[in-house]
Design a protein around this motif. Structure first.
Motif, PDB file in Angstrom:
ATOM      1  N   TRP A 116       8.900 -28.394 -13.393  1.00  0.00           N
ATOM      2  CA  TRP A 116       8.490 -29.429 -14.269  1.00  0.00           C
ATOM      3  C   TRP A 116       9.277 -30.545 -14.150  1.00  0.00           C
ATOM      4  CZ3 TRP A 116       8.902 -30.000 -20.209  1.00  0.00           C
ATOM      5  CH2 TRP A 116       8.072 -31.068 -20.502  1.00  0.00           C
ATOM      6  N   ALA A 120       8.252 -34.172 -12.823  1.00  0.00           N
ATOM      7  CA  ALA A 120       8.274 -35.323 -13.655  1.00  0.00           C
ATOM      8  C   ALA A 120       9.424 -36.265 -12.937  1.00  0.00           C
ATOM      9  CB  ALA A 120       8.802 -34.954 -15.021  1.00  0.00           C
ATOM     10  N   GLN A 368       4.898 -39.105 -18.759  1.00  0.00           N
ATOM     11  CA  GLN A 368       5.323 -37.815 -18.259  1.00  0.00           C
ATOM     12  C   GLN A 368       6.774 -37.591 -18.215  1.00  0.00           C
ATOM     13  OE1 GLN A 368       4.027 -36.976 -14.136  1.00  0.00           O
ATOM     14  NE2 GLN A 368       4.242 -34.871 -14.255  1.00  0.00           N
ATOM     15  N   ARG A 371       8.157 -37.127 -21.562  1.00  0.00           N
ATOM     16  CA  ARG A 371       8.017 -35.899 -22.005  1.00  0.00           C
ATOM     17  C   ARG A 371       9.194 -34.848 -21.668  1.00  0.00           C
ATOM     18  NH1 ARG A 371       1.284 -35.710 -22.004  1.00  0.00           N
ATOM     19  NH2 ARG A 371       1.018 -36.838 -23.818  1.00  0.00           N
TER      20      ARG A 371
END
Length: 393
Positions: A116, A120, A368, A371
Motif C-alpha cells: 500500500w 501511495a 491517497q 490516507r
C-alpha cells in the motif's frame, strides 16, 4: 524571530555553513557525501541529499534526504519510509517474543502495508535531519526556526511529505510539540531507551555495578581515537557481525570509507575492546556522538555498536560494550540514548522507554497519500507501540 532565512542547497561548494560547532560538524559529515554520493559511504543507501541552513543564533544545518532507491533487496531502512514500516519491520518482528498466533497475522499485515505504501508513493518525501544513522540527534531548533524551516520546505517541495526523523517527547519535547502545533502528525517508529548517566545516577543500580566490575576484571582493554587508525576493516566487520548478520540486512551497511572518515575527521568517538592475548584483536567496538538539545542537555547515542558474535557467550561482550557506553556518558555528564531493542536488558540498567516518531506533514498532499500517512499513524498508536511495550523489545 521573524524574518529567519532558510537556505536549501545541494552543492557543497555553495553552502554557507554556520560558524558554530554544530555547523562545522555538519560540514565535515555532509560535504563528502554531497560530493561523492551516499553509496560511497553507506553501500545500501542511495538517496538524493541536500542541506537546510537557518541563519539564527544557534547556527543550524540539517541534512535532507529524498528519492531513495529501494530496488536492492538489502536497501536500508534509514533512507526509506516504505522499507522502515514494512520490510525492516517484518525482519525485526522475528526478534519479538510473541506467540506465533499473533506474529503470523502481523507479518501479513506488514507485507500488505508495504504494498500500500508503494502504491501511495510514501517515499516521495523529504526526510528532515536524516544523517542516515539509526538514531539522529537534533541540534537546538527553536519554535521560530522550526516554523521558518517548515514553511521553506513546503515552498521548495510542495508535492512531497515532510518527515522529521528520530523525535520523542523525552529529549525533544519543545520541538516535538512545536511541530505538532504547526500541523505535523506523529507516526510511531520504535521505542528507544534513555539512560541518565549524569552525576553517576545509574550507579545505585545493582546490574550497573555488576557490569562495571565485569569490565574492570575483563582481560580485554579499551582503545580509542588515534589508537584505532587504520583499523577500519576490523571495525566494519564487528559492526556487521551484529547489526547485519545477526539483526537485519536492512540496517545501514557502512563502508570502510565511512569508518575512515569517521576516525580521521572525528565524526564519531570510537572505543574498542581489544584482546592483548591475540595481538590486540578488536573483539567489540562502539562509535558515538553527542549533541546539545534545546534544553541545554547533552545527549549521546551510539550508531556504531558491534562485536564478534562467534565468541563464547560468557565473554559477555554486549554487557561490556554497554557498560563502556555508560562510562562515556558519565565522563561527559550526558543523557544516553541507548536506541531500540533489548528492552528488558536496558530497563534493568536504568533505561527509560520513550516512543520515537516521525513527525509528518502530509495535509497538503493528494488524498491517497494523506490516507497512507494517517493509517500509519493509527497503526503505530494502536498496534505497534502497545505490542513493543508489551513484549519489551
Amino acid at each position: 524571530m521573524p524574518g529567519l532565512h532558510v537556505e536549501i542547497q545541494r552543492d557543497p561548494g555553495s553552502i554557507c555553513w554556520p560558524g558554530t560547532p554544530d555547523g562545522d560538524y555538519a560540514r565535515r559529515f555532509l560535504s563528502p557525501m554531497l560530493a561523492q554520493g551516499t553509496p560511497h559511504f553507506i553501500a545500501n543507501v542511495a538517496v538524493r541529499l541536500a542541506v537546510a541552513t537557518i541563519d539564527d543564533e544557534d547556527g543550524v544545518a540539517l541534512p535532507l534526504t529524498m528519492d531513495p532507491d529501494t530496488i536492492a533487496p538489502d536497501a536500508a531502512w534509514v533512507g526509506s519510509s516504505t522499507v522502515l514500516f514494512s520490510d525492516y519491520a517484518r525482519e525485526e518482528l522475528g526478534f519479538v517474543r510473541m506467540p506465533a498466533i499473533a506474529a503470523r497475522p502481523l507479518d501479513l499485515l506488514l507485507r500488505a502495508l508495504g504494498d500500500w505504501l508503494r502504491r501511495a508513493d510514501a517515499d516521495r518525501a523529504v526526510l528532515v535531519n536524516n544523517w542516515l544513522l539509526s538514531t539522529n540527534l537534533f541540534p537546538p531548533l527553536r519554535p521560530a526556526a522550526a516554523g521558518a524551516l517548515v514553511a521553506r520546505l513546503l515552498e521548495e517541495f510542495p508535492d512531497r511529505a515532510l518527515a522529521f526523523r528520530s523525535l520523542d517527547r523525552f529529549a525533544n519535547a519543545p520541538l516535538f510539540d512545536s511541530l505538532v502545533r504547526l500541523g505535523a502528525r506523529p507516526v510511531f517508529t520504535r521505542v528507544v531507551y534513555y539512560q541518565d548517566a549524569r552525576a553517576r545516577a545509574l550507579r545505585p543500580r545493582r546490574q550497573v555495578r555488576r557490569d562495571d566490575a565485569l569490565l574492570r576484571r575483563s582481560p580485554l582493554q579499551v582503545r580509542s581515537g588515534a589508537e584505532l587508525a587504520g583499523r577500519e576493516e576490523e571495525i566494519r566487520a564487528r559492526y556487521e557481525q551484529l547489526y547485519l548478520a545477526k539483526y537485519s540486512r536492512r540496517n545501514p551497511r557502512f563502508t570502510e570509507a565511512f569508518f575512515r572518515a569517521a576516525l580521521e575527521d572525528g565524526l564519531l568517538e570510537f572505543r574498542a575492546l581489544v584482546n592483548p592475548a591475540e595481538a590486540d584483536r578488536i573483539e567489540g567496538v562502539l562509535g558515538y556522538y553527542a549533541r546539545r538539545n534545546a534544553a541545554g542537555v547533552d545527549v549521546q547515542t551510539q550508531p556504531i555498536f558491534g562485536y564478534d558474535t562467534a565468541r563464547p557467550v560468557d565473554w559477555a561482550l554486549y554487557r561490556l560494550l554497554s557498560m563502556q557506553t555508560i562510562r562515556e556518558g558519565e565522563r561527559h555528564e550526558r543523557l544516553v540514548n541507548a536506541s531500540a531493542g533489548a528492552g528488558g536488558f536496558k530497563r534493568m540498567r536504568g533505561g527509560i522507554p520513550a516512543a520515537e516518531s516521525l513527525l509528518v506533514f502530509a495535509n497538503h498532499l493528494p488524498v491517497q497519500t494523506r490516507r497512507a500517512w494517517h493509517a500509519l499513524a493509527a497503526l503505530g498508536r494502536h498496534v505497534a507501540e502497545p505490542l513493543i511495550r508489551r513484549f519489551q523489545w
